[in-house]
Motif scaffolding. Sequence first.
Motif, short mmCIF file in Angstrom:
data_model
loop_
_atom_site.label_atom_id
_atom_site.label_comp_id
_atom_site.label_asym_id
_atom_site.label_seq_id
_atom_site.Cartn_x
_atom_site.Cartn_y
_atom_site.Cartn_z
N GLU A 24 48.66 88.00 34.13
CA GLU A 24 50.12 87.95 34.03
C GLU A 24 50.61 89.35 33.70
O GLU A 24 50.31 89.89 32.63
N THR A 25 51.36 89.95 34.61
CA THR A 25 51.82 91.33 34.41
C THR A 25 53.13 91.41 33.64
O THR A 25 53.45 92.44 33.07
N ASN A 26 53.94 90.33 33.68
CA ASN A 26 55.27 90.33 33.06
C ASN A 26 56.19 91.41 33.61
O ASN A 26 57.10 91.89 32.93
N ILE A 27 55.95 91.80 34.84
CA ILE A 27 56.80 92.80 35.46
C ILE A 27 58.15 92.17 35.82
O ILE A 27 58.24 91.00 36.17
N MET A 28 59.19 92.98 35.72
CA MET A 28 60.59 92.59 35.95
C MET A 28 61.06 91.63 34.84
O MET A 28 60.34 91.37 33.89
N THR A 29 62.30 91.18 34.97
CA THR A 29 62.92 90.41 33.89
C THR A 29 63.59 89.17 34.46
O THR A 29 63.51 88.89 35.65
N GLY A 30 64.27 88.43 33.58
CA GLY A 30 64.95 87.22 34.03
C GLY A 30 64.00 86.04 34.09
O GLY A 30 63.08 85.92 33.29
N ASP A 31 64.22 85.16 35.06
CA ASP A 31 63.44 83.93 35.17
C ASP A 31 63.18 83.62 36.64
O ASP A 31 63.71 82.66 37.18
N PRO A 32 62.38 84.43 37.33
CA PRO A 32 62.20 84.24 38.78
C PRO A 32 61.44 82.99 39.17
O PRO A 32 61.56 82.52 40.30
N VAL A 33 60.64 82.42 38.26
CA VAL A 33 59.83 81.28 38.65
C VAL A 33 60.69 80.03 38.88
O VAL A 33 60.33 79.16 39.68
N THR A 34 61.83 79.93 38.20
CA THR A 34 62.66 78.74 38.37
C THR A 34 63.28 78.66 39.76
O THR A 34 63.17 77.61 40.42
N PRO A 35 63.93 79.70 40.26
CA PRO A 35 64.39 79.63 41.66
C PRO A 35 63.26 79.40 42.64
O PRO A 35 63.43 78.67 43.63
N PHE A 36 62.10 80.00 42.38
CA PHE A 36 60.97 79.82 43.31
C PHE A 36 60.56 78.36 43.39
O PHE A 36 60.44 77.79 44.48
N LEU A 37 60.31 77.73 42.25
CA LEU A 37 59.83 76.35 42.27
C LEU A 37 60.92 75.35 42.65
O LEU A 37 60.65 74.36 43.34
N THR A 38 62.16 75.58 42.22
CA THR A 38 63.22 74.65 42.61
C THR A 38 63.49 74.76 44.11
O THR A 38 63.81 73.76 44.76
N ASN A 39 63.34 75.96 44.68
CA ASN A 39 63.49 76.09 46.12
C ASN A 39 62.38 75.35 46.84
O ASN A 39 62.61 74.67 47.84
N ALA A 40 61.15 75.47 46.33
CA ALA A 40 60.03 74.72 46.94
C ALA A 40 60.31 73.23 46.88
O ALA A 40 60.04 72.49 47.84
N TYR A 41 60.86 72.78 45.76
CA TYR A 41 61.21 71.36 45.61
C TYR A 41 62.27 70.96 46.64
O TYR A 41 62.14 69.94 47.33
N GLN A 42 63.34 71.76 46.76
CA GLN A 42 64.40 71.43 47.70
C GLN A 42 63.90 71.43 49.14
O GLN A 42 64.40 70.68 49.98
N GLN A 43 62.89 72.25 49.45
CA GLN A 43 62.35 72.30 50.80
C GLN A 43 61.36 71.16 51.08
O GLN A 43 60.84 71.06 52.19
N GLY A 44 61.07 70.36 50.06
CA GLY A 44 60.16 69.24 50.26
C GLY A 44 58.70 69.59 50.12
O GLY A 44 57.82 68.83 50.57
N LEU A 45 58.39 70.73 49.47
CA LEU A 45 57.01 71.20 49.39
C LEU A 45 56.26 70.69 48.15
O LEU A 45 55.09 71.02 47.98
N LEU A 46 56.91 69.93 47.29
CA LEU A 46 56.27 69.47 46.05
C LEU A 46 56.10 67.95 46.01
O LEU A 46 56.16 67.36 44.93
N LYS A 47 55.90 67.35 47.14
CA LYS A 47 55.73 65.90 47.19
C LYS A 47 54.58 65.48 46.27
O LYS A 47 53.45 65.96 46.40
N GLY A 48 54.88 64.58 45.34
CA GLY A 48 53.88 64.12 44.40
C GLY A 48 53.72 65.01 43.17
O GLY A 48 53.04 64.64 42.22
N TRP A 49 54.35 66.16 43.18
CA TRP A 49 54.25 67.12 42.08
C TRP A 49 55.59 67.32 41.38
O TRP A 49 55.72 68.17 40.49
N GLU A 50 56.59 66.56 41.77
CA GLU A 50 57.94 66.82 41.29
C GLU A 50 58.05 66.82 39.76
O GLU A 50 58.60 67.75 39.16
N GLU A 51 57.53 65.76 39.13
CA GLU A 51 57.68 65.66 37.67
C GLU A 51 56.82 66.68 36.94
O GLU A 51 57.22 67.20 35.89
N ARG A 52 55.66 66.98 37.49
CA ARG A 52 54.82 68.00 36.86
C ARG A 52 55.51 69.36 36.93
O ARG A 52 55.49 70.14 35.96
N ALA A 53 56.11 69.65 38.05
CA ALA A 53 56.86 70.90 38.18
C ALA A 53 58.04 70.91 37.22
O ALA A 53 58.30 71.92 36.55
#
Length: 399
Positions: A24-53
Motif C-alpha cells: 500500500e503506497t498511500n499515494i495521492m489523497t481523498g478517497d479514490p476506492v469508493t468511486p472505483f467500487l461503486t462504479n463497478a457495482y453500477q456496471q454490474g461487475l459485483l454480482k454476488g459481492w454487493e454486500e461484501r463490497a
Amino acid sequence: MAISVIRIDEESGWLPKWGYGTVETNIMTGDPVTPFLTNAYQQGLLKGWEERAYRALKKNADGVPPAGSPAVGREANKEYIAGGFAPYIKGRPHAKPGDSDYDHGASATLEYALSDAMLAEMARDLGHDADAARYAARAQNYRKIFDASTGFFRARDTSGAFTGPADPAQSEGFHEGTSWQYQWLVPQDLPGMISLIGGKQAANDRLDSFFAYDRLVADPAKTAREVWVNGPYAYYNADKYNPQNEPDLIAPYTYLSTGQPWKTTDVVHAALTLFTDTPTGMTGNDDLGTMSAWNVLSSIGVFPVQPGYDTWGLSTPVFERVDLTLDRRYYPRGSLTITAPGTSDGNRYVQAARVDGSPYGRTYLTTDALRHLTSLAFTVGAQPSAWGTAAEAGPPALN
C-alpha cells in the motif's frame, strides 16, 4: 480487479488507496476506492459481492485505519465527520509513508463528499436507507469549504478559519491543482454548486475564463498548447484548465449542466489536439491509462461525467462512425454504433441526436440506456444549435 480490491480489505483489514502489488503506497489523497467500487457495482461487475463490497466501503467511509495498518484511508475522517471538512495542516508530520490528506484538506474535502454521494446511491439501492440518508447529507459537505467572500472553494485550518491566499489561483490545500481547477469537482450536485457561485450565467462566465474560451474558438490548438499547458508537472499557481492532470478532467463537461453544451465540444476538441501519434503525443502523466482513456472516450463522444455512477455525457465525436463490440453479459445487444456524418473541425456542433432512431434531447445517457441501445446518431453542423439547452437536458443532481 474490483473483486481483488474487496479481497485486499478482507485479508489486510482495509481498502487500498493506491495498491502496488502487495504494497500500500498511500499515494495521492481523498478517497479514490469508493468511486472505483461503486462504479463497478453500477456496471454490474459485483454480482454476488454487493454486500461484501458495501461493508468494506462503509468501514472506509466512517472510520480511519488503525495505527498498525499500512493504509491511511480517509486520514482526516474524524475531523471531516465532526465538522464537515478535512482541515489543512501545513507541514504536519506524516504518520505513514505516502501522501497525507491533511496536506491537501480542501481537495480531500471535495473528494470525501463526492465519495459519500456515490456511496449514498449504492446504499439506497441495497436497502440501507438510514446510511443512504446520512451519506447523502455528507455529500453536501463541499459547501463547508466555499468562501462566499471570494466565490471559490478554500482550505480551512483546524479552527475552521479559511487559510492560505484568498486569490484562488494561488490557493493552498489542493492536491496538484488550485481552487480554479477543483471548482468543478462537484458532479454529484452541479446545480447546487452553480447556485453557490451565482447561477448559470456566472458559472458560464467563470468557465469561459477558465478555458480562455474566446481565444480557444479563434485558435484551439494554440490555446491548448500555450495557454492551458505550462509544463507536464506544472500543477499550481494557475487559473486555467489543466488537461494534463486528473483534478479537472471532467470540467469541460460542466457546460452540459449550464445550458451551453456546444462549448463542451469546443473545449474537448481543443484538448484532443494535444494527443498525436508521435513520441510526444501523450499529454501529461498518463497515470496508468487515465489520459489515454479520456482521449478515447472523448473522441467517441461518450464520457463518464459522474464518477462512481452511471451517467455518460455526450459531445460531438471526432469520427463519422464508431462500432463498439460490447460484453453481452452486461450489454444484451452486444454492440453500439455511434455516427456523426460530416463531423470535422468546421462541422462540430450537434444539431440533433437520435437513439435507436428516436429523437433525443438530453446531453447524457445512463448505463442502463446504453445497455439496450444499438445506435446513437448525431447530426452535426457549423454553428451551435438549441440541442441540449432545455432546463432538464443536463445530467441530474444525484442526491
